[in-house]
Design a protein around this motif. Structure first.
Motif, mmCIF file in Angstrom:
data_model
loop_
_atom_site.group_PDB
_atom_site.id
_atom_site.type_symbol
_atom_site.label_atom_id
_atom_site.label_comp_id
_atom_site.label_asym_id
_atom_site.label_seq_id
_atom_site.Cartn_x
_atom_site.Cartn_y
_atom_site.Cartn_z
ATOM 1 N N ASP A 62 0.812 -1.217 0.000
ATOM 2 C CA ASP A 62 0.000 0.000 0.000
ATOM 3 C C ASP A 62 0.843 1.264 0.000
ATOM 4 O O ASP A 62 0.307 2.373 -0.037
ATOM 5 C CB ASP A 62 -0.931 0.030 1.218
ATOM 6 N N ASP A 63 2.169 1.128 0.080
ATOM 7 C CA ASP A 63 3.049 2.291 0.110
ATOM 8 C C ASP A 63 3.670 2.529 -1.263
ATOM 9 O O ASP A 63 4.098 1.598 -1.933
ATOM 10 C CB ASP A 63 4.180 2.100 1.127
ATOM 11 N N TYR A 87 6.476 5.129 -3.402
ATOM 12 C CA TYR A 87 7.537 6.119 -3.332
ATOM 13 C C TYR A 87 7.248 7.108 -4.451
ATOM 14 O O TYR A 87 7.173 6.739 -5.616
ATOM 15 C CB TYR A 87 8.902 5.449 -3.472
ATOM 16 N N THR A 147 7.188 8.879 0.847
ATOM 17 C CA THR A 147 6.301 7.725 0.843
ATOM 18 C C THR A 147 4.871 8.190 1.094
ATOM 19 O O THR A 147 4.635 9.068 1.921
ATOM 20 C CB THR A 147 6.710 6.729 1.946
ATOM 21 N N GLY A 187 -0.389 12.404 3.412
ATOM 22 C CA GLY A 187 0.233 11.092 3.354
ATOM 23 C C GLY A 187 -0.530 10.038 2.575
ATOM 24 O O GLY A 187 -0.117 8.881 2.519
ATOM 25 N N SER A 224 -3.585 3.072 -1.001
ATOM 26 C CA SER A 224 -4.673 2.103 -0.876
ATOM 27 C C SER A 224 -6.028 2.653 -1.334
ATOM 28 O O SER A 224 -6.935 1.876 -1.627
ATOM 29 C CB SER A 224 -4.775 1.593 0.566
ATOM 30 N N ASN A 280 0.622 6.491 1.121
ATOM 31 C CA ASN A 280 -0.260 5.339 1.063
ATOM 32 C C ASN A 280 -1.125 5.465 -0.196
ATOM 33 O O ASN A 280 -1.730 6.505 -0.437
ATOM 34 C CB ASN A 280 -1.132 5.294 2.317
#
Length: 79
Positions: A15-16, A18, A27, A46, A31, A29
């Motif tokens: 789910d991360d 770059y 980084t 984020g 998802s 998320n």
């Protein structure tokens, strides 16, 4: 205040992702979006919240840079 900024996904691990924000890699998320390496996403707090095409991302970045260069971004704190 948080801003949503476009960045380009350079790698994904679960789910991360770059994400490259003009040379600064962070980084986020991913998802909440269906995104792949090479795509542009809007990142807020984020999390990638939207996939956008490169033309739209570049236009958004140009508008931000124009705003910052104008000096209008120098907001003074209330006394």
């Amino acid at each position: 205040m948080c801003l949503a900024i476009p960045g380009k996904i350079v790698a994904i691990d679960g789910d991360d992702a770059y994400i490259d924000f003009g040379g600064s890699k962070k980084t986020a998320n991913v998802s909440m979006v269906d995104a792949e390496v090479g795509q542009w996403v809007v990142v807020h707090a984020g999390f990638a919240i939207e996939v956008m095409d490169e033309d739209e991302a570049q236009e958004t970045l140009k508008l931000w840079n124009d705003f910052l260069d104008s000096g209008e971004a120098d907001i003074k704190k209330p006394q």
